[in-house]
Motif scaffolding. Structure first.
Motif, short mmCIF file in Angstrom:
data_model
loop_
_atom_site.label_atom_id
_atom_site.label_comp_id
_atom_site.label_asym_id
_atom_site.label_seq_id
_atom_site.Cartn_x
_atom_site.Cartn_y
_atom_site.Cartn_z
N SER A 183 37.49 74.87 71.18
CA SER A 183 37.27 73.33 71.28
C SER A 183 38.45 72.36 70.60
O SER A 183 38.37 72.63 69.29
CB SER A 183 35.95 72.88 70.99
OG SER A 183 35.62 71.44 71.06
N GLY A 184 39.02 71.53 70.97
CA GLY A 184 39.97 70.82 70.31
C GLY A 184 41.12 71.34 70.30
O GLY A 184 41.99 70.75 69.49
N THR A 185 41.59 72.46 71.12
CA THR A 185 42.97 72.79 71.03
C THR A 185 43.92 71.99 71.07
O THR A 185 43.98 70.88 71.67
CB THR A 185 42.98 73.67 72.19
OG1 THR A 185 41.94 74.79 71.99
CG2 THR A 185 44.48 74.49 72.20
N GLN A 186 45.09 72.25 70.08
CA GLN A 186 46.02 71.20 70.11
C GLN A 186 46.97 71.28 71.43
O GLN A 186 46.93 72.05 71.87
CB GLN A 186 47.28 71.69 68.66
CG GLN A 186 48.06 70.75 68.23
CD GLN A 186 48.64 71.27 66.96
OE1 GLN A 186 48.73 72.49 66.82
NE2 GLN A 186 49.09 70.38 66.22
N ASN A 245 40.66 58.89 60.52
CA ASN A 245 39.30 58.75 61.17
C ASN A 245 39.67 58.51 62.79
O ASN A 245 40.64 58.40 63.31
CB ASN A 245 38.41 57.85 60.53
CG ASN A 245 38.89 56.44 60.49
OD1 ASN A 245 39.30 56.08 61.88
ND2 ASN A 245 39.06 56.15 59.39
N PRO A 246 38.61 58.92 63.64
CA PRO A 246 38.51 58.91 65.05
C PRO A 246 38.99 57.20 65.41
O PRO A 246 39.88 57.04 66.33
CB PRO A 246 37.36 59.19 65.40
CG PRO A 246 37.11 60.21 64.56
CD PRO A 246 37.36 59.67 63.25
N ASP A 247 38.59 56.34 64.64
CA ASP A 247 38.75 54.91 65.04
C ASP A 247 40.02 54.56 64.95
O ASP A 247 40.64 53.96 66.06
CB ASP A 247 38.03 53.98 64.21
CG ASP A 247 36.62 54.01 64.47
OD1 ASP A 247 35.92 54.43 65.55
OD2 ASP A 247 35.50 53.58 63.84
N THR A 292 42.84 67.39 57.75
CA THR A 292 42.08 67.89 58.97
C THR A 292 40.58 67.91 58.97
O THR A 292 39.87 68.44 58.00
CB THR A 292 42.59 69.24 59.33
OG1 THR A 292 43.78 69.21 59.45
CG2 THR A 292 42.05 69.60 60.55
N THR A 293 39.86 67.05 59.72
CA THR A 293 38.55 66.98 59.69
C THR A 293 37.85 67.26 61.17
O THR A 293 38.46 67.03 62.01
CB THR A 293 37.92 65.67 59.33
OG1 THR A 293 38.05 64.93 60.42
CG2 THR A 293 38.62 65.30 58.19
N ASP A 316 37.33 66.84 66.93
CA ASP A 316 36.70 66.48 68.06
C ASP A 316 36.87 65.24 68.84
O ASP A 316 37.01 65.24 70.02
CB ASP A 316 35.11 66.26 67.57
CG ASP A 316 34.56 67.64 67.09
OD1 ASP A 316 35.05 68.62 67.48
OD2 ASP A 316 33.50 67.62 66.44
N ALA A 317 37.23 64.16 68.30
CA ALA A 317 37.78 62.97 68.76
C ALA A 317 38.79 63.06 69.75
O ALA A 317 38.89 62.30 70.56
CB ALA A 317 37.76 61.70 67.58
N VAL A 318 39.77 63.83 69.18
CA VAL A 318 41.15 63.82 70.06
C VAL A 318 41.21 64.91 70.93
O VAL A 318 42.04 64.97 71.71
CB VAL A 318 42.25 64.15 69.10
CG1 VAL A 318 42.45 63.02 67.84
CG2 VAL A 318 42.49 65.42 68.57
#
Length: 215
Positions: free
Chosen positions: A3-6, A79-81, A99-100, A105-107
């Motif tokens: 999940s979240g693969t670049q 951050n995601p925002d 990296t968080t 998750d957001a991207v």
């Protein structure tokens, strides 16, 4: 696939396209377009505009609208925002100093690629678990420099880096010679004094010299 693969292919096109990605702190909005035009003329069309000033998002908008030859990215995304704001402004790639899980998750659902930062073996392993193999290494010089990055090449053979922080014309070649370094990030191609004076020809010359660095 984690999940979240670049979005590796998209990032590789940018990172392999030039040995140096200019890292820009725009203090005056009026400087953004002529600065990026000068860098692109010199052979460095991909630039990272950091979100360290009040005009950064407007600068990204201006470059995205008025400099079609450029590939404008946003840096210092924490951050995601901020990720969403930068993408909405027109950023075509995003750079984060770390990296968080929340950022990854957001991207995940965005087509815009993320280059997140990682330094320690634990951070590299955590990023790799989420499908990330292209990473920023920041602050490069303060974290151990080219020697430290070289030591990571064998145990983390699948990870490649864009080191940034304390890199200039004098030591860029040390990093670019490493097998796990694709490109470097740096602000030396756009010194504050030259930007403030509007000396775009001199900045173009610095970009041209940087674009010729060997990898």
């Amino acid at each position: 696939m984690p999940s979240g693969t670049q979005k590796t292919d998209e990032l590789l096109k940018i990172m392999q396209g030039q040995p140096v990605i200019p890292v820009l702190k725009i203090d005056r909005l009026a400087d953004a377009v002529p600065l990026v035009r000068a860098l692109a003329r010199g052979g460095l069309p991909a630039v990272e505009i950091t979100l360290r000033t009040p005009v950064a998002l407007d600068a990204i908008r201006a470059v995205a609208a008025d400099v079609p030859e450029a590939i404008v990215g946003a840096g210092t995304i924490l951050n995601p925002d901020q990720f969403e704001e930068a993408v909405s402004a027109g950023a075509r790639f995003i750079v984060s100093p770390g990296t968080t899980p929340s950022l990854i998750d957001a991207v995940a659902s965005s087509p815009v690629p993320l280059l997140p930062g990682a330094i320690t073996p634990g951070e590299l392993m955590a990023a790799a678990e989420r499908g990330y193999s292209l990473l920023k290494f920041f602050p490069a010089e303060q974290a151990g420099g080219a020697a430290f990055l070289k030591s990571l090449a064998s145990p983390f053979a699948g990870i490649r880096f864009c080191p940034t922080g304390g890199i200039g014309a004098g030591n860029a070649a040390d990093y670019l010679s490493l097998p796990n370094v694709i490109c470097v990030g740096g602000s030396w191609v756009a010194p504050d004094g030259l930007v403030a004076a509007g000396k775009w020809d001199e900045i173009e010359a610095l970009a041209a010299a940087a674009a010729k660095l060997q990898r």
